[in-house]
Enzyme design. Structure first.
Site, PDB file in Angstrom:
ATOM      1  N   HIS A   1       3.741   2.475  -3.295  1.00  0.00           N
ATOM      2  CA  HIS A   1       4.073   1.271  -4.066  1.00  0.00           C
ATOM      3  C   HIS A   1       2.835   0.777  -4.832  1.00  0.00           C
ATOM      4  O   HIS A   1       2.930   0.432  -6.010  1.00  0.00           O
ATOM      5  CB  HIS A   1       4.540   0.130  -3.145  1.00  0.00           C
ATOM      6  CG  HIS A   1       5.847   0.371  -2.437  1.00  0.00           C
ATOM      7  ND1 HIS A   1       5.966   0.324  -1.070  1.00  0.00           N
ATOM      8  CD2 HIS A   1       7.092   0.642  -2.893  1.00  0.00           C
ATOM      9  CE1 HIS A   1       7.227   0.536  -0.720  1.00  0.00           C
ATOM     10  NE2 HIS A   1       7.932   0.748  -1.809  1.00  0.00           N
TER      11      HIS A   1
ATOM     12  N   LYS B   1      19.472  -2.293   4.277  1.00  0.00           N
ATOM     13  CA  LYS B   1      18.807  -1.841   5.489  1.00  0.00           C
ATOM     14  C   LYS B   1      18.398  -3.087   6.292  1.00  0.00           C
ATOM     15  O   LYS B   1      18.121  -4.133   5.722  1.00  0.00           O
ATOM     16  CB  LYS B   1      17.532  -1.049   5.134  1.00  0.00           C
ATOM     17  CG  LYS B   1      17.727  -0.073   3.989  1.00  0.00           C
ATOM     18  CD  LYS B   1      16.384   0.328   3.360  1.00  0.00           C
ATOM     19  CE  LYS B   1      16.550   0.938   1.978  1.00  0.00           C
ATOM     20  NZ  LYS B   1      15.320   1.049   1.200  1.00  0.00           N
TER      21      LYS B   1
ATOM     22  N   ARG C   1      10.264   9.495  -7.024  1.00  0.00           N
ATOM     23  CA  ARG C   1       9.535  10.460  -6.202  1.00  0.00           C
ATOM     24  C   ARG C   1      10.163  11.832  -6.362  1.00  0.00           C
ATOM     25  O   ARG C   1       9.788  12.609  -7.200  1.00  0.00           O
ATOM     26  CB  ARG C   1       9.562  10.018  -4.735  1.00  0.00           C
ATOM     27  CG  ARG C   1       8.673   8.838  -4.469  1.00  0.00           C
ATOM     28  CD  ARG C   1       9.043   8.107  -3.213  1.00  0.00           C
ATOM     29  NE  ARG C   1      10.331   7.436  -3.373  1.00  0.00           N
ATOM     30  CZ  ARG C   1      10.846   6.614  -2.487  1.00  0.00           C
ATOM     31  NH1 ARG C   1      10.211   6.366  -1.368  1.00  0.00           N
ATOM     32  NH2 ARG C   1      12.000   6.021  -2.708  1.00  0.00           N
TER      33      ARG C   1
ATOM     34  N   SER D   1       8.710   4.010   3.031  1.00  0.00           N
ATOM     35  CA  SER D   1       8.440   3.033   4.092  1.00  0.00           C
ATOM     36  C   SER D   1       9.045   3.472   5.417  1.00  0.00           C
ATOM     37  O   SER D   1       8.474   3.233   6.488  1.00  0.00           O
ATOM     38  CB  SER D   1       8.987   1.669   3.695  1.00  0.00           C
ATOM     39  OG  SER D   1       8.373   1.228   2.509  1.00  0.00           O
TER      40      SER D   1
HETATM   41  P1  ADP Z   1      11.738   2.637  -0.161  1.00  0.00           P
HETATM   42  O1  ADP Z   1      12.491   3.456  -1.174  1.00  0.00           O
HETATM   43  O2  ADP Z   1      10.488   3.297   0.346  1.00  0.00           O
HETATM   44  O3  ADP Z   1      12.568   2.015   0.913  1.00  0.00           O
HETATM   45  P2  ADP Z   1      11.610   0.213  -1.788  1.00  0.00           P
HETATM   46  O4  ADP Z   1      13.023  -0.197  -1.751  1.00  0.00           O
HETATM   47  O5  ADP Z   1      10.638  -0.812  -1.386  1.00  0.00           O
HETATM   48  O6  ADP Z   1      11.145   1.449  -0.941  1.00  0.00           O
HETATM   49  O7  ADP Z   1      11.288   0.812  -3.210  1.00  0.00           O
HETATM   50  C1  ADP Z   1      10.966   0.072  -4.330  1.00  0.00           C
HETATM   51  C2  ADP Z   1      10.672   1.023  -5.463  1.00  0.00           C
HETATM   52  O8  ADP Z   1       9.484   1.739  -5.163  1.00  0.00           O
HETATM   53  C3  ADP Z   1      11.722   2.089  -5.713  1.00  0.00           C
HETATM   54  O9  ADP Z   1      11.789   2.311  -7.110  1.00  0.00           O
HETATM   55  C4  ADP Z   1      11.172   3.303  -5.024  1.00  0.00           C
HETATM   56  O10 ADP Z   1      11.650   4.486  -5.612  1.00  0.00           O
HETATM   57  C5  ADP Z   1       9.701   3.131  -5.274  1.00  0.00           C
HETATM   58  N1  ADP Z   1       8.860   3.815  -4.303  1.00  0.00           N
HETATM   59  C6  ADP Z   1       8.859   3.705  -2.953  1.00  0.00           C
HETATM   60  N2  ADP Z   1       7.939   4.518  -2.395  1.00  0.00           N
HETATM   61  C7  ADP Z   1       7.338   5.174  -3.420  1.00  0.00           C
HETATM   62  C8  ADP Z   1       6.329   6.176  -3.502  1.00  0.00           C
HETATM   63  N3  ADP Z   1       5.753   6.695  -2.429  1.00  0.00           N
HETATM   64  N4  ADP Z   1       5.986   6.598  -4.725  1.00  0.00           N
HETATM   65  C9  ADP Z   1       6.583   6.118  -5.821  1.00  0.00           C
HETATM   66  N5  ADP Z   1       7.532   5.184  -5.824  1.00  0.00           N
HETATM   67  C10 ADP Z   1       7.923   4.718  -4.640  1.00  0.00           C
END
Ligand code: ADP
Length: 159
Positions: free
Chosen positions: A17, A41, A90, A128
């Site tokens: 992030h 979730k 990703r 996460s």
């Molecule tokens: P997760 O998908 O890990 O549960 P979030 O809902 O917090 O996380 O994701 C918010 C945004 O951040 C989404 O667009 C998700 O694709 C992106 N994101 C999460 N982890 C990464 C990562 N390691 N690299 C790039 N983007 C990420």
């Protein structure tokens, strides 16, 4: 001023992030990292904890704000005058859902573009959920989350 919004669950914020946020800051004048109040979730960290971790991790970055949102992101984007929404891409597995969502959001708010960014190679497989799993078994997550978040994970799983 070009404002971009980066929405997510951030349960917790990871280096993936942070990587996306720093890349976004090169493209926009202001980035609002906004934490979802309601998520499908069941989060490990509550809303306040998730927002506080982001605050701590990004406190030295100018032009980055932390906020929260509830309900339709398209409405939130209007309210804060955003011209773009940032999403991280990703693997191929992210694509289908993100694609549908960006088209839906364009319908709901035609003034905002979704901007997809890819993180550095080492964060491509990071999410996460995996970080929480490793931390829950006492594994070392130093490479994947900022120190402040690592400490919070240790605290959480000690209980
Ligand atoms: P997760 O998908 O890990 O549960 P979030 O809902 O917090 O996380 O994701 C918010 C945004 O951040 C989404 O667009 C998700 O694709 C992106 N994101 C999460 N982890 C990464 C990562 N390691 N690299 C790039 N983007 C990420």
């Amino acid at each position: 001023m070009k404002i971009a919004v980066y929405p997510g669950t951030f349960d917790p914020i990871t280096n993936g992030h942070v990587d996306i946020i720093k890349r976004s800051a090169k493209l926009f004048d202001k980035i609002i990292v906004t934490v979802a109040v309601n998520t499908q979730k069941i989060p490990l960290f509550n809303l306040t904890e998730r927002a506080e971790m982001i605050h701590q991790v990004l406190k030295n970055e100018e032009r980055i704000e932390v906020d929260q949102f509830d309900g339709l992101i398209a409405e939130y984007l209007k309210r804060v005058n955003a011209s773009a929404m940032i999403r991280g891409l990703r693997a191929v597995s992210d694509f289908e859902y993100e694609f549908q969502m960006s088209l839906m959001n364009r319908k709901l708010n035609p003034d905002v573009e979704t901007v997809f960014l890819t993180p550095a190679q080492e964060y491509i497989h990071l999410n996460s959920t995996i970080v929480k799993e490793v931390a829950s078994f006492g594994g070392d997550v130093s490479e994947y989350v900022p120190d402040y978040v690592k400490a919070k994970l240790q605290e959480k799983f000690k209980k």
